[in-house]
Write a protein that holds these residues in place. Structure first.
Motif, short mmCIF file in Angstrom:
data_model
loop_
_atom_site.label_atom_id
_atom_site.label_comp_id
_atom_site.label_asym_id
_atom_site.label_seq_id
_atom_site.Cartn_x
_atom_site.Cartn_y
_atom_site.Cartn_z
N UNK A 128 32.36 43.35 47.60
CA UNK A 128 32.57 42.64 46.34
C UNK A 128 33.29 43.54 45.33
N UNK A 129 32.78 44.75 45.13
CA UNK A 129 33.39 45.67 44.15
C UNK A 129 34.80 46.09 44.55
N UNK A 130 35.05 46.51 45.82
CA UNK A 130 36.43 46.86 46.20
C UNK A 130 37.40 45.70 46.04
N UNK A 131 36.97 44.49 46.38
CA UNK A 131 37.84 43.31 46.21
C UNK A 131 38.13 43.06 44.73
N UNK A 132 37.12 43.25 43.89
CA UNK A 132 37.32 43.08 42.46
C UNK A 132 38.31 44.10 41.90
N UNK A 133 38.20 45.35 42.34
CA UNK A 133 39.13 46.39 41.90
C UNK A 133 40.55 46.10 42.37
N UNK A 134 40.70 45.61 43.59
CA UNK A 134 42.02 45.26 44.10
C UNK A 134 42.64 44.13 43.28
N UNK A 135 41.82 43.17 42.88
CA UNK A 135 42.31 42.07 42.03
C UNK A 135 42.82 42.60 40.70
N UNK A 136 42.10 43.56 40.12
CA UNK A 136 42.53 44.15 38.85
C UNK A 136 43.85 44.90 39.02
N UNK A 137 43.95 45.72 40.04
CA UNK A 137 45.17 46.50 40.28
C UNK A 137 46.36 45.57 40.51
N UNK A 138 46.15 44.56 41.34
CA UNK A 138 47.21 43.62 41.68
C UNK A 138 47.70 42.87 40.44
N UNK A 139 46.77 42.39 39.63
CA UNK A 139 47.16 41.60 38.45
C UNK A 139 47.76 42.47 37.35
#
Length: 298
Positions: A128-139
């Protein structure tokens, strides 16, 4: 007498304030349940994150519109315009990716218990946390062009600019069509992910209904499990997102064809642009069994 424009802005700001209050309340409730350890679920951090990014999107969206409506003599400078526009787009993208992430994790949670899915379910909370961080970086990266090509009205020295209400895009350096295509492709990827996970959840709910149909005949008072209720609320959330974006799509295209001129399509698109973020907390409040029932009547 109140003009037509004033009626539109009143509706918009009522929607905006309602959305901020609803998401803030939801953020506090989920945070309290998560910290207190009350019936923890793998999707709770995603719901907390979704409520947070919805609040931030509505606030950044509201700041620009309030400046335009109530401070007619004030115009944003370059830095203010770039930051407000940039974070609007970032938080809108995070709202989309969080909703997509929510549907995927819920599809994993309700999957049949087998050797493969058992391993996936046990490991899912760790991602959950890694996916959330990836979403932030991507956006944060996908809308970086805003910091370069968007300027405030004080620096509109060239004629070839697309008006975004309070800011404008330099169309000599960046084609508006490229922006629309890029964001459409971005939206399509996450909507496709939501669609696949939602179709799977609908199929699972149908199969589950068929399997327990005879139990409901013998025990009419039998209530659905929390996982099933959560799945239904997430499906409703995804459906509302798709509906609002499908309706707003033609208006955005009309604005693009009119070179960003302020028209009736602009006002309708403005209202629809915050509809999902304003409605989503009340969808969850009315259907999530983790929220105490007295709060669901709000």
């Amino acid at each position: 007498m109140i003009s037509h424009d004033e009626v539109v802005w009143i509706i918009y700001f009522v929607e905006l304030i309602t959305g901020v209050l609803g998401n803030s309340f939801l953020f506090c409730i989920y945070n309290y349940n998560f910290i207190a350890g009350y019936k923890k679920r793998p999707i709770d951090p995603i719901l907390i994150h979704l409520a947070f990014v919805n609040v931030m999107f509505l606030l950044f969206r509201g700041i620009s519109q309030m400046i335009g409506v109530w401070r007619q003599g004030y115009s944003l400078n370059d830095i203010e315009c770039k930051l407000i526009t940039y974070f609007q787009r970032v938080f809108r993208g995070l709202s989309l990716s969080s909703t997509s992430l929510l549907s995927v994790f819920q599809a994993i949670i309700i999957s049949p218990t087998s050797l493969f899915w058992g391993k996936v379910k046990s490991k899912a909370p760790n991602f959950v946390l890694p996916c959330g961080l990836l979403c932030w970086i991507f956006n944060l990266l996908i809308d970086v062009f805003v910091l370069v090509y968007v300027t405030g009205p004080r620096n509109n020295t060239t004629k070839e600019r697309m008006n975004w209400g309070y800011c404008s895009l330099d169309t000599d350096a960046m084609s508006p069509l490229k922006v629309v295509i890029w964001k459409t492709l971005y939206d399509f990827i996450f909507v496709a992910i939501m669609a696949c996970s939602s179709i799977y959840m609908v199929f699972f709910l149908y199969r589950h209904h068929q399997q327990v149909k005879h139990i409901h005949h013998t025990s009419p008072s039998l209530s659905a499990s929390p996982e099933i209720q959560a799945t239904k609320s997430i499906l409703l959330l995804v459906s509302s997102f798709v509906c609002f974006n499908a309706v707003s799509g033609p208006f955005i295209l009309h604005i693009e064809r009119s070179k960003g001129a302020i028209s009736w399509a602009y006002y309708v698109s403005t209202i629809l642009s915050v509809s999902f973020q304003s409605v989503s907390p009340f969808v969850l409040l009315s259907s999530d069994t983790q929220i105490p029932r007295p709060f669901c009547v709000l």
